[in-house]
Design a protein around this motif. Structure first.
Motif, short mmCIF file in Angstrom:
data_model
loop_
_atom_site.label_atom_id
_atom_site.label_comp_id
_atom_site.label_asym_id
_atom_site.label_seq_id
_atom_site.Cartn_x
_atom_site.Cartn_y
_atom_site.Cartn_z
N LEU A 160 -50.38 -27.80 -43.05
CA LEU A 160 -49.13 -28.48 -43.35
C LEU A 160 -49.01 -29.83 -42.66
O LEU A 160 -48.32 -30.72 -43.14
N GLY A 161 -49.65 -29.97 -41.52
CA GLY A 161 -49.53 -31.23 -40.79
C GLY A 161 -50.48 -31.27 -39.62
O GLY A 161 -51.05 -30.26 -39.22
N VAL A 162 -50.64 -32.46 -39.04
CA VAL A 162 -51.52 -32.65 -37.89
C VAL A 162 -50.96 -33.74 -36.99
O VAL A 162 -50.21 -34.62 -37.42
N ARG A 163 -51.32 -33.65 -35.73
CA ARG A 163 -51.25 -34.78 -34.80
C ARG A 163 -52.69 -35.08 -34.43
O ARG A 163 -53.51 -34.17 -34.28
N PHE A 164 -53.02 -36.36 -34.28
CA PHE A 164 -54.39 -36.73 -33.98
C PHE A 164 -54.44 -38.07 -33.28
O PHE A 164 -53.47 -38.84 -33.28
N VAL A 165 -55.59 -38.33 -32.68
CA VAL A 165 -55.86 -39.62 -32.04
C VAL A 165 -57.01 -40.26 -32.79
O VAL A 165 -58.07 -39.65 -32.95
N ASP A 166 -56.79 -41.49 -33.27
CA ASP A 166 -57.86 -42.14 -34.03
C ASP A 166 -58.85 -42.81 -33.09
O ASP A 166 -58.72 -42.75 -31.86
N GLY A 167 -59.86 -43.46 -33.66
CA GLY A 167 -60.92 -44.04 -32.85
C GLY A 167 -60.50 -45.21 -32.01
O GLY A 167 -61.26 -45.66 -31.13
N GLY A 179 -64.76 -34.15 -37.29
CA GLY A 179 -64.50 -35.00 -36.13
C GLY A 179 -65.06 -36.40 -36.22
O GLY A 179 -65.22 -37.07 -35.20
N THR A 180 -65.36 -36.88 -37.42
CA THR A 180 -65.91 -38.23 -37.57
C THR A 180 -64.84 -39.27 -37.83
O THR A 180 -65.15 -40.47 -37.85
N LEU A 181 -63.60 -38.86 -38.05
CA LEU A 181 -62.51 -39.80 -38.31
C LEU A 181 -61.50 -39.86 -37.18
O LEU A 181 -60.92 -40.92 -36.93
N ALA A 182 -61.24 -38.73 -36.53
CA ALA A 182 -60.21 -38.68 -35.50
C ALA A 182 -60.38 -37.40 -34.69
O ALA A 182 -61.13 -36.50 -35.07
N VAL A 183 -59.66 -37.34 -33.58
CA VAL A 183 -59.63 -36.14 -32.75
C VAL A 183 -58.30 -35.43 -32.98
O VAL A 183 -57.24 -35.98 -32.69
N LEU A 184 -58.36 -34.24 -33.52
CA LEU A 184 -57.15 -33.45 -33.72
C LEU A 184 -56.58 -33.04 -32.37
O LEU A 184 -57.31 -32.62 -31.47
N THR A 185 -55.26 -33.15 -32.22
CA THR A 185 -54.61 -32.70 -30.99
C THR A 185 -53.58 -31.61 -31.26
O THR A 185 -53.14 -30.94 -30.32
N GLU A 186 -53.19 -31.44 -32.51
CA GLU A 186 -52.23 -30.38 -32.87
C GLU A 186 -52.34 -30.15 -34.38
O GLU A 186 -52.44 -31.11 -35.15
N VAL A 187 -52.34 -28.89 -34.78
CA VAL A 187 -52.39 -28.58 -36.20
C VAL A 187 -51.24 -27.64 -36.56
O VAL A 187 -50.84 -26.78 -35.76
N VAL A 188 -50.72 -27.82 -37.76
CA VAL A 188 -49.65 -26.97 -38.29
C VAL A 188 -50.21 -26.22 -39.48
O VAL A 188 -50.65 -26.83 -40.46
N LEU A 189 -50.21 -24.89 -39.40
CA LEU A 189 -50.80 -24.07 -40.45
C LEU A 189 -49.78 -23.10 -41.02
O LEU A 189 -48.94 -22.57 -40.29
N LYS A 190 -49.87 -22.90 -42.31
CA LYS A 190 -49.09 -21.87 -42.98
C LYS A 190 -49.80 -20.54 -42.80
O LYS A 190 -51.01 -20.43 -42.98
N THR A 191 -49.04 -19.51 -42.42
CA THR A 191 -49.59 -18.16 -42.33
C THR A 191 -49.07 -17.34 -43.50
O THR A 191 -48.09 -17.72 -44.15
N LEU A 192 -49.73 -16.22 -43.76
CA LEU A 192 -49.31 -15.34 -44.85
C LEU A 192 -49.31 -13.90 -44.38
O LEU A 192 -49.99 -13.56 -43.39
N PRO A 193 -48.57 -13.02 -45.05
CA PRO A 193 -48.57 -11.60 -44.65
C PRO A 193 -49.96 -11.00 -44.70
O PRO A 193 -50.76 -11.30 -45.59
N LEU A 194 -50.25 -10.15 -43.73
CA LEU A 194 -51.50 -9.42 -43.70
C LEU A 194 -51.41 -8.29 -44.71
O LEU A 194 -50.56 -7.41 -44.61
N LEU A 195 -52.26 -8.31 -45.72
CA LEU A 195 -52.18 -7.32 -46.79
C LEU A 195 -52.59 -5.95 -46.26
O LEU A 195 -53.64 -5.81 -45.63
N PRO A 196 -51.77 -4.93 -46.49
CA PRO A 196 -51.97 -3.65 -45.80
C PRO A 196 -53.11 -2.78 -46.32
O PRO A 196 -53.60 -1.92 -45.61
N ALA A 197 -53.50 -2.98 -47.56
CA ALA A 197 -54.53 -2.11 -48.14
C ALA A 197 -55.53 -2.94 -48.93
O ALA A 197 -55.21 -4.00 -49.46
N ARG A 198 -56.75 -2.44 -48.97
CA ARG A 198 -57.80 -3.14 -49.72
C ARG A 198 -58.84 -2.13 -50.21
O ARG A 198 -59.00 -1.07 -49.60
N THR A 199 -59.48 -2.48 -51.27
CA THR A 199 -60.56 -1.65 -51.78
C THR A 199 -61.59 -2.55 -52.43
O THR A 199 -61.28 -3.70 -52.80
N THR A 200 -62.80 -2.03 -52.57
CA THR A 200 -63.90 -2.82 -53.11
C THR A 200 -64.59 -2.06 -54.21
O THR A 200 -64.82 -0.85 -54.09
#
Length: 364
Positions: free
Chosen positions: A130-137, A166-187
């Motif tokens: 969703l977003g970042v804070r970073f330091v550029d070169g 890491g070739t454009l900037a140094v990340l210093t903070e990241v904002v991530l969306k989380t999702l519910p952990l799905l309770p059951a699975r099968t293959t």
């Protein structure tokens, strides 16, 4: 300020101070976190981000996580699991492949855009950023994006930084969306099938509304994974079983998805390549790769090929990245088409005009 080896800033301000000084003196830096994502052969002194660690805020109700790049990924996964949530893009652990003994970090995951089998259903890491804070070169502290999806407007630089290693900037903070952990699975497993038959199975399953969250072919067997609530999971499983009955699927409650995610079947020695392709091209490409003397596996419904063996597959597959060298020569990342290379060079000059951030990583 005197720059020394193994720099380890603990705050964003310290990162900015180091980068401003290195920019002024044209001092190259090799960025590292847990050291588990790539074989970093970039030139320069080591800038460690391991101390730039910690969760800034986690709001389970808003399904939003804000953390610093050096935060260990296992720590974040445990915290989310305690609230019944997860990073939906299923980041792989590359230590079985690369043999590292470090700890994967959140920053390395984002910088590599690391995404596992669930990518084909929910998207890649960058799609949940969703977003970042970073330091550029130059040493400037910048931010982009927001804390919720509706606030992500304008030019989305976070998507650009995800996968830039890491070739454009140094990340210093990241904002991530989380999702519910799905309770059951099968293959559903399909033993003893070729890549060609596996692709037919994948194409049929992925064209349904039954939300397949994994489609892989490893060791001569194809696997389809579905996840969700118990009641609707049984319905989707039964519909897929009926649809694919001619291929004699077997139901597995415990399946090797973590090993598939981490490419554990190709752990150990020998060159390992990560190849992106059109799924329809995967069976023929695997046939040609095997003639070079190696072996293949498929993930992402055929969109990702792992090739383990000798030779250089770029003559067959231009989007091939050398993940583990083990004697293989040449650049790790594939050469870009001229127009894309010009765009990439322009971005680097804008973000890092002195070329101090991981110089040569994408070319070595």
């Amino acid at each position: 300020m005197s720059v020394a080896l193994d720099l380890a800033p603990a705050t964003e301000a310290e990162v900015a101070e180091v980068l401003a000084d290195c920019h002024a003196r044209r001092t190259p830096l090799r960025l590292t976190g847990g050291g588990t994502r790539v074989e970093n052969r970039a030139a320069g002194e080591t800038l460690s981000l391991s101390r730039l660690s910690g969760v800034v805020t986690y709001s389970p109700g808003e399904m939003t996580l804000i953390a610093r790049p050096g935060t260990p990924l296992p720590e974040i996964e445990r915290m989310l699991a305690a609230e019944g949530q997860a990073l939906a893009f299923e980041p792989p652990d590359m230590r079985p492949v690369l043999g590292g003994n470090g700890t994967p970090t959140l920053g390395g995951t984002v910088a590599a855009n690391a995404s596992g089998p669930r990518r084909l259903l929910v998207g890649a890491c960058r799609d949940h950023l969703l977003g970042v804070r970073f330091v550029d070169g130059r040493g400037r502290i910048l931010k982009n994006g927001g804390r919720v999806m509706k606030n992500v407007t304008g030019l989305d630089l976070s998507k650009l930084l995800a996968g830039s290693h890491g070739t454009l900037a140094v990340l210093t903070e990241v904002v991530l969306k989380t999702l519910p952990l799905l309770p059951a699975r099968t293959t559903l497993a399909f033993p003893g099938v070729t890549e060609d038959i596996a692709l037919r199975i994948f194409t049929t399953a992925l064209s349904t509304p039954y939300e397949v969250s994994g489609a892989a072919h490893v060791g001569g067997a194809a696997y389809l994974r579905i996840e969700g609530l118990d009641g609707q999971l049984a319905y989707r499983r039964d519909r897929l079983l009926a649809l694919l009955a001619d291929h004699r699927p077997e139901v597995m409650d415990e399946a090797p998805w973590q090993a598939i995610r981490d490419v554990a079947h190709f752990a150990g020695g020998g060159p390992l390549w990560r190849i992106l392709c059109k799924p329809s091209d995967a069976p023929g490409l695997c046939d040609r790769l095997r003639r070079m003397g190696g072996d293949c596996s498929l993930d992402w419904g055929g969109g990702l090929i792992w090739y383990h063996g000798p030779g250089n597959p770029r003559a067959l597959a231009p989007y091939a990245t050398l993940v583990r060298r083990e004697g293989a020569e040449g650049p790790a990342f594939p050469p870009l088409p001229p127009a894309v290379a010009r765009l990439q060079d322009g971005l680097r000059r804008s973000f890092d005009p002195a070329g101090i951030l991981n110089p040569g990583l994408m070319d070595a």
